[in-house]
Design a protein around this motif. Structure first.
Motif, short mmCIF file in Angstrom:
data_model
loop_
_atom_site.label_atom_id
_atom_site.label_comp_id
_atom_site.label_asym_id
_atom_site.label_seq_id
_atom_site.Cartn_x
_atom_site.Cartn_y
_atom_site.Cartn_z
N ALA A 121 16.72 36.43 15.15
CA ALA A 121 16.47 35.04 14.77
C ALA A 121 15.23 34.95 13.89
CB ALA A 121 16.30 34.16 15.99
N ILE A 122 15.32 34.11 12.88
CA ILE A 122 14.19 33.90 11.97
C ILE A 122 13.65 32.49 12.19
CG2 ILE A 122 13.48 33.71 9.55
CD1 ILE A 122 15.68 35.71 8.87
N ILE A 123 12.36 32.41 12.38
CA ILE A 123 11.73 31.10 12.57
C ILE A 123 11.48 30.46 11.20
CG2 ILE A 123 9.66 29.91 13.39
CD1 ILE A 123 9.35 32.06 15.50
N ASN A 124 12.05 29.28 10.98
CA ASN A 124 11.78 28.60 9.71
C ASN A 124 10.88 27.38 9.89
OD1 ASN A 124 13.53 26.81 10.88
ND2 ASN A 124 15.21 27.16 9.44
N ASP A 125 10.53 27.06 11.15
CA ASP A 125 9.56 25.98 11.38
C ASP A 125 9.05 26.09 12.82
OD1 ASP A 125 8.00 23.79 10.80
OD2 ASP A 125 9.54 22.32 11.32
N ILE A 126 7.75 26.05 12.99
CA ILE A 126 7.18 26.11 14.33
C ILE A 126 5.86 25.34 14.36
CG2 ILE A 126 6.03 28.31 13.86
CD1 ILE A 126 6.41 28.97 16.86
N HIS A 127 5.70 24.51 15.38
CA HIS A 127 4.46 23.75 15.58
C HIS A 127 4.09 23.85 17.05
CE1 HIS A 127 4.88 21.83 11.61
NE2 HIS A 127 6.18 21.75 11.90
N ILE A 128 2.87 24.25 17.31
CA ILE A 128 2.39 24.36 18.69
C ILE A 128 1.02 23.70 18.75
CG2 ILE A 128 1.71 25.90 20.56
CD1 ILE A 128 3.65 27.97 19.32
N TRP A 129 0.83 22.80 19.71
CA TRP A 129 -0.44 22.10 19.80
C TRP A 129 -0.72 21.74 21.25
CZ3 TRP A 129 4.18 20.19 18.46
CH2 TRP A 129 4.61 18.98 19.05
N LYS A 130 -1.97 21.40 21.53
CA LYS A 130 -2.37 21.05 22.88
C LYS A 130 -2.20 19.55 23.08
CE LYS A 130 -5.61 23.36 24.86
NZ LYS A 130 -6.90 23.95 25.31
N THR A 172 19.82 31.92 13.00
CA THR A 172 20.36 33.20 13.46
C THR A 172 21.86 33.23 13.26
OG1 THR A 172 20.60 34.65 15.38
CG2 THR A 172 20.53 32.28 15.81
N GLU A 173 22.41 34.43 13.14
CA GLU A 173 23.85 34.57 12.98
C GLU A 173 24.57 34.44 14.32
OE1 GLU A 173 24.48 38.30 11.08
OE2 GLU A 173 23.75 37.61 9.12
N GLU A 174 23.86 34.67 15.41
CA GLU A 174 24.45 34.58 16.74
C GLU A 174 23.59 33.65 17.61
OE1 GLU A 174 24.76 38.51 18.23
OE2 GLU A 174 26.10 39.19 16.64
N PRO A 175 23.76 32.35 17.46
CA PRO A 175 22.93 31.40 18.20
C PRO A 175 23.17 31.47 19.71
CG PRO A 175 24.73 30.27 17.10
CD PRO A 175 24.74 31.67 16.58
N LEU A 176 22.09 31.34 20.46
CA LEU A 176 22.15 31.34 21.92
C LEU A 176 21.69 29.99 22.44
CD1 LEU A 176 20.59 34.87 22.56
CD2 LEU A 176 23.03 34.26 22.56
N GLU A 177 21.78 29.82 23.75
CA GLU A 177 21.36 28.56 24.35
C GLU A 177 19.84 28.37 24.18
OE1 GLU A 177 23.19 26.14 25.74
OE2 GLU A 177 24.96 27.28 25.09
N ILE A 210 13.67 22.45 20.64
CA ILE A 210 14.17 23.58 19.88
C ILE A 210 15.41 23.18 19.08
CG2 ILE A 210 15.23 25.87 20.07
CD1 ILE A 210 13.50 26.42 22.45
N GLU A 211 15.44 23.62 17.84
CA GLU A 211 16.61 23.45 16.97
C GLU A 211 17.12 24.82 16.59
OE1 GLU A 211 16.31 22.48 12.57
OE2 GLU A 211 17.05 20.55 13.34
N VAL A 212 18.40 25.08 16.88
CA VAL A 212 19.01 26.37 16.58
C VAL A 212 20.05 26.18 15.47
CG1 VAL A 212 20.23 28.37 17.49
CG2 VAL A 212 18.66 27.09 18.97
N ASN A 213 19.88 26.87 14.36
CA ASN A 213 20.78 26.75 13.21
C ASN A 213 21.52 28.06 12.99
OD1 ASN A 213 19.86 24.03 12.21
ND2 ASN A 213 17.93 25.13 12.05
N VAL A 214 22.76 27.95 12.58
CA VAL A 214 23.58 29.12 12.30
C VAL A 214 23.32 29.58 10.88
CG1 VAL A 214 25.91 30.07 12.22
CG2 VAL A 214 25.33 28.31 13.91
#
Length: 304
Positions: A249-258, A272-277, A297-301
């Motif tokens: 899986a390749i991350i195309n957007d991530i934001h983490i904050w307190k 990812t080519e094989e998306p999981l739950e 979380i957003e999972v894209n094929v």
């Protein structure tokens, strides 16, 4: 406008901490500080002691800062369940800490300016009266340090990076008061017994420098949280590497904050080519960031 009943709030956004006992302790210190402030300003004016007068006004500024701290706790508690705050009111502690740190910096600059003026134009001081009140102020400040000490220093695993910045600001204010009271006593004693009037000004400059350093550190820490600068680039790199290894899986957007004293939130989008739950990707995130309390979380094929 009526609430939209189609929205199901399946989890809480209250990422604050149990602040009631902390708030009560700050209130105790506020009243102790305010009483000594009035005493020092009154005696400092009548005795002609600029050191004692400066310490009194210094404590007055800290009384105002403690009010900010009390307000921050009260505000967080009042709006803990207010859905208008998307991620709760956990950050109000950092906002209170930042505001108090700015006040602390202003105090340091005022002390430095006044000390330089006293160095140029020494003042006649009634030492006996000033020394007695300064000692009373020191004792009260030491009591205040012990009142706040446990909450500032004992947070188990959270000691280094997840403490309450609002309480930390209050604790630093008390330490600053204790330091300036001690320096005032030293200056008054050396002035009385050795005639070193200039020590009053020198001690003021030293105290201002130490307080300014504390203030800078607190401003830096709290502003990082307020500006969402709380995760190192290495953490992002390790998360991306793990996602790639386990699911290609390749991350195309991530934001983490307190979002609170010991809570973080994350928004993640992967391709990812094989998306999981979603729970699979949540598990990877929590391996690196165990304090995550809110994850979207957003999972894209991936395109074939």
């Amino acid at each position: 406008m009526q609430d939209d009943n189609s929205i199901q709030w399946d989890h809480s956004h209250d990422f604050g901490i149990d602040n009631k006992h902390r708030e009560n302790k700050v209130k105790i210190v506020f009243w102790l500080t305010t009483i000594i402030m009035v005493l020092e300003i009154t005696v400092g004016t009548t005795s002609g002691s600029m050191a004692l007068l400066a310490d009194g006004w210094h404590m007055g500024t800290h009384s105002a800062a403690f009010l900010i701290t009390i307000f921050a706790y009260s505000y967080a508690k009042k709006h803990a369940d207010n859905k208008s705050f998307s991620f709760g009111t956990g950050k109000v502690n950092y906002l209170g800490g930042f505001a108090s740190a700015v006040a602390l910096a202003i105090v340091a600059l005022m002390m430095a300016i006044e000390s330089v003026q006293r160095l140029i134009e020494p003042q006649v001081i009634l030492f006996n009266e000033a020394i007695i009140v300064a000692i009373i102020g020191l004792v009260v400040n030491i009591v205040s340090v012990f009142v706040l000490h446990d909450d500032h220093h004992h947070h188990g695993e959270e000691h280094d990076h997840h403490h309450d910045h609002n309480m930390k600001a209050a604790y630093f204010h008390v330490l600053a008061d204790t330091l300036t009271s001690l320096l005032a006593i030293i200056a008054l004693l050396t002035g009385k017994y050795y005639g070193w009037i200039w020590m009053d000004a020198v001690m003021g400059i030293v105290g201002a420098a130490v307080i300014l350093r504390w203030s800078y550190g607190l401003i830096k820490e709290s502003s990082n949280v307020l500006l969402d600068k709380t995760v190192s680039p290495n953490s992002f790199a390790n998360i991306a590497k793990n996602m790639k290894e386990e699911n290609n899986a390749i991350i195309n957007d991530i934001h983490i904050w307190k979002v609170g004293t010991s809570h973080q939130a994350a928004i993640l989008s992967v391709v990812t080519e094989e998306p999981l739950e979603p729970y699979f990707y949540k598990r990877i995130l929590k391996q690196h960031l165990p304090r995550l309390s809110h994850i979207s979380i957003e999972v894209n094929v991936a395109a074939q």
